[in-house]
Design a protein around this motif. Structure first.
Motif, PDB file in Angstrom:
ATOM      1  N   VAL A  82       0.858  -1.388  -0.191  1.00 31.69           N
ATOM      2  CA  VAL A  82       0.422  -0.227   0.202  1.00 31.69           C
ATOM      3  C   VAL A  82       0.807   1.491   0.404  1.00 31.69           C
ATOM      4  O   VAL A  82       0.795   1.899  -1.268  1.00 31.69           O
ATOM      5  CB  VAL A  82      -0.954  -0.101   1.459  1.00 31.69           C
ATOM      6  CG1 VAL A  82      -1.361   1.303   1.341  1.00 31.69           C
ATOM      7  CG2 VAL A  82      -2.311  -1.480   0.888  1.00 31.69           C
ATOM      8  N   ASP A  83       1.380   1.157   0.770  1.00 23.43           N
ATOM      9  CA  ASP A  83       2.623   2.325   0.981  1.00 23.43           C
ATOM     10  C   ASP A  83       3.630   2.766  -0.562  1.00 23.43           C
ATOM     11  O   ASP A  83       3.259   3.963  -0.780  1.00 23.43           O
ATOM     12  CB  ASP A  83       3.719   2.194   1.946  1.00 23.43           C
ATOM     13  CG  ASP A  83       3.238   2.578   3.395  1.00 23.43           C
ATOM     14  OD1 ASP A  83       1.847   3.197   3.614  1.00 23.43           O
ATOM     15  OD2 ASP A  83       3.827   2.026   4.455  1.00 23.43           O
ATOM     16  N   VAL A  86       0.504   4.500  -3.051  1.00 27.15           N
ATOM     17  CA  VAL A  86       0.753   5.438  -2.429  1.00 27.15           C
ATOM     18  C   VAL A  86       1.724   6.397  -2.882  1.00 27.15           C
ATOM     19  O   VAL A  86       0.862   8.028  -3.214  1.00 27.15           O
ATOM     20  CB  VAL A  86       0.453   6.020  -1.114  1.00 27.15           C
ATOM     21  CG1 VAL A  86      -0.116   6.998  -0.539  1.00 27.15           C
ATOM     22  CG2 VAL A  86      -0.354   4.900  -0.265  1.00 27.15           C
ATOM     23  N   ASP A  87       2.409   6.209  -2.775  1.00 22.87           N
ATOM     24  CA  ASP A  87       3.498   7.238  -3.007  1.00 22.87           C
ATOM     25  C   ASP A  87       3.884   7.500  -5.025  1.00 22.87           C
ATOM     26  O   ASP A  87       4.288   8.500  -4.946  1.00 22.87           O
ATOM     27  CB  ASP A  87       5.040   6.723  -3.136  1.00 22.87           C
ATOM     28  CG  ASP A  87       4.918   6.571  -1.754  1.00 22.87           C
ATOM     29  OD1 ASP A  87       4.981   7.317  -0.503  1.00 22.87           O
ATOM     30  OD2 ASP A  87       6.241   5.068  -1.135  1.00 22.87           O
ATOM     31  N   LYS A  89       0.285   7.544  -7.026  1.00 18.94           N
ATOM     32  CA  LYS A  89      -0.516   8.705  -6.479  1.00 18.94           C
ATOM     33  C   LYS A  89      -1.557   8.262  -7.585  1.00 18.94           C
ATOM     34  O   LYS A  89      -1.375   9.095  -8.521  1.00 18.94           O
ATOM     35  CB  LYS A  89       0.446  10.175  -6.146  1.00 18.94           C
ATOM     36  CG  LYS A  89       0.548  10.838  -5.247  1.00 18.94           C
ATOM     37  CD  LYS A  89       1.040  11.962  -5.489  1.00 18.94           C
ATOM     38  CE  LYS A  89       1.892  12.399  -4.014  1.00 18.94           C
ATOM     39  NZ  LYS A  89       2.853  11.512  -3.539  1.00 18.94           N
ATOM     40  N   LYS A 123      -7.924  -0.306   3.368  1.00 20.07           N
ATOM     41  CA  LYS A 123      -6.730   0.778   3.691  1.00 20.07           C
ATOM     42  C   LYS A 123      -6.397   2.235   2.481  1.00 20.07           C
ATOM     43  O   LYS A 123      -5.526   2.902   2.093  1.00 20.07           O
ATOM     44  CB  LYS A 123      -5.106  -0.085   4.093  1.00 20.07           C
ATOM     45  CG  LYS A 123      -4.333   0.509   4.172  1.00 20.07           C
ATOM     46  CD  LYS A 123      -2.452  -0.767   4.361  1.00 20.07           C
ATOM     47  CE  LYS A 123      -1.878   0.043   5.254  1.00 20.07           C
ATOM     48  NZ  LYS A 123      -2.378   1.205   6.785  1.00 20.07           N
ATOM     49  N   GLU A 126      -8.370   4.257   2.741  1.00 23.28           N
ATOM     50  CA  GLU A 126      -8.352   5.118   3.410  1.00 23.28           C
ATOM     51  C   GLU A 126      -7.550   6.796   2.880  1.00 23.28           C
ATOM     52  O   GLU A 126      -7.076   7.766   3.218  1.00 23.28           O
ATOM     53  CB  GLU A 126      -7.862   4.459   4.676  1.00 23.28           C
ATOM     54  CG  GLU A 126      -7.392   5.850   6.092  1.00 23.28           C
ATOM     55  CD  GLU A 126      -6.993   4.815   6.938  1.00 23.28           C
ATOM     56  OE1 GLU A 126      -6.612   5.241   7.940  1.00 23.28           O
ATOM     57  OE2 GLU A 126      -6.935   4.038   7.218  1.00 23.28           O
ATOM     58  N   GLU A 127      -5.889   4.752   2.278  1.00 23.09           N
ATOM     59  CA  GLU A 127      -4.703   6.517   1.773  1.00 23.09           C
ATOM     60  C   GLU A 127      -5.186   7.029   0.426  1.00 23.09           C
ATOM     61  O   GLU A 127      -3.920   8.306   0.290  1.00 23.09           O
ATOM     62  CB  GLU A 127      -3.604   5.544   1.853  1.00 23.09           C
ATOM     63  CG  GLU A 127      -3.322   4.972   3.166  1.00 23.09           C
ATOM     64  CD  GLU A 127      -2.533   5.856   3.530  1.00 23.09           C
ATOM     65  OE1 GLU A 127      -1.946   6.845   3.958  1.00 23.09           O
ATOM     66  OE2 GLU A 127      -3.181   5.155   5.394  1.00 23.09           O
ATOM     67  N   LEU A 128      -5.818   6.470   0.101  1.00 19.40           N
ATOM     68  CA  LEU A 128      -6.161   7.258  -1.397  1.00 19.40           C
ATOM     69  C   LEU A 128      -7.593   7.836  -1.913  1.00 19.40           C
ATOM     70  O   LEU A 128      -8.405   6.617  -2.184  1.00 19.40           O
ATOM     71  CB  LEU A 128      -5.883   7.052  -2.271  1.00 19.40           C
ATOM     72  CG  LEU A 128      -4.477   6.461  -2.342  1.00 19.40           C
ATOM     73  CD1 LEU A 128      -3.573   5.335  -3.427  1.00 19.40           C
ATOM     74  CD2 LEU A 128      -3.364   7.632  -3.173  1.00 19.40           C
TER      75      LEU A 128
END
Length: 217
Positions: A82-83, A86-87, A89, A123, A126-128
């Motif tokens: 996930v991280d 997210v990076d 985008k 998740k 939530e992050e995106l």
């Protein structure tokens, strides 16, 4: 670059299947014109594809920074990505997991997978919060592959659970079975993984069955 991770130790048996199959894909020529490839690069320039080794070949027809495919990956272990997602985008995330989830050594592999698949999707939301999530069905395998590994016969039931889960999570579900009904001989020698011909067809199919188009890119 395409992520290549090996998850240990519970997935050793799964990896044995995946590793053997990856060798069947070496040396295959990619199909599709330069124009088609350029169009796909444009269409999916703001997309991320997340999956197991069945998705590996996509990095040959799409920018490999757009593809995160791990041998032996399951929904549970995909949460670790996930991280990285997210990076990048992305505007769209396409997820194709489940081929290895079905082989997990637990009492109810499908239920176990849906729990973690839901966690993965939540998740990502939530992050995106503005990302569009598209879940792809598990691709079928050949009768020969089922004879060698009978648990693959559970793919249709797994896909039904996947469809129900995506409806509950209000994300897009893309059934890939018509693609295989309309095109024959897409499987590699192991009957699980897919030939190079499959991946341009996949990208074209997704364009027709999702909201993504060149204007979104």
């Amino acid at each position: 670059m395409t992520t290549k991770k090996i998850f240990l130790p519970v997935l050793i048996g799964i990896l044995a299947i995946s590793a053997a199959a990856c060798g069947n894909k070496q040396g295959e020529e990619q199909t599709g014109s330069v124009e088609e490839e350029e169009q796909n690069q444009s269409t999916y320039s703001n997309s991320i594809f997340l999956g197991d080794s069945v998705l590996d070949g996509l990095a040959e027809v799409l920018d490999d920074s757009r593809v995160i495919s791990n041998a032996g990956a399951t929904a549970q272990f995909a949460i670790e990505e996930v991280d990285q997602i997210v990076d990048k985008k992305p505007q769209d995330i396409f997820i194709m997991l489940g081929s290895d989830d079905i082989l997990m050594p637990v009492d109810n592999p499908t239920e176990h997978s849906m729990t973690h698949y839901t966690e993965l999707i939540e998740k990502l939301k939530e992050e995106l919060p503005n990302v569009k999530i598209h879940v792809l069905s598990v691709t079928p395998v050949t009768e020969g592959a089922i004879k060698k590994e009978p648990r693959y016969k559970n793919i249709p039931d797994y896909n039904e659970a996947l469809k129900d889960m995506t409806a509950a999570e209000k994300v897009d579900y893309i059934d890939l079975s018509p693609l295989f009904n309309n095109h024959q001989n897409l499987h590699a020698d192991d009957g699980i993984h897919l030939k190079a011909d499959f991946y341009p067809l996949l990208l074209d199919y997704i364009k027709k069955h999702s909201n993504i188009d060149e204007e979104d890119a």
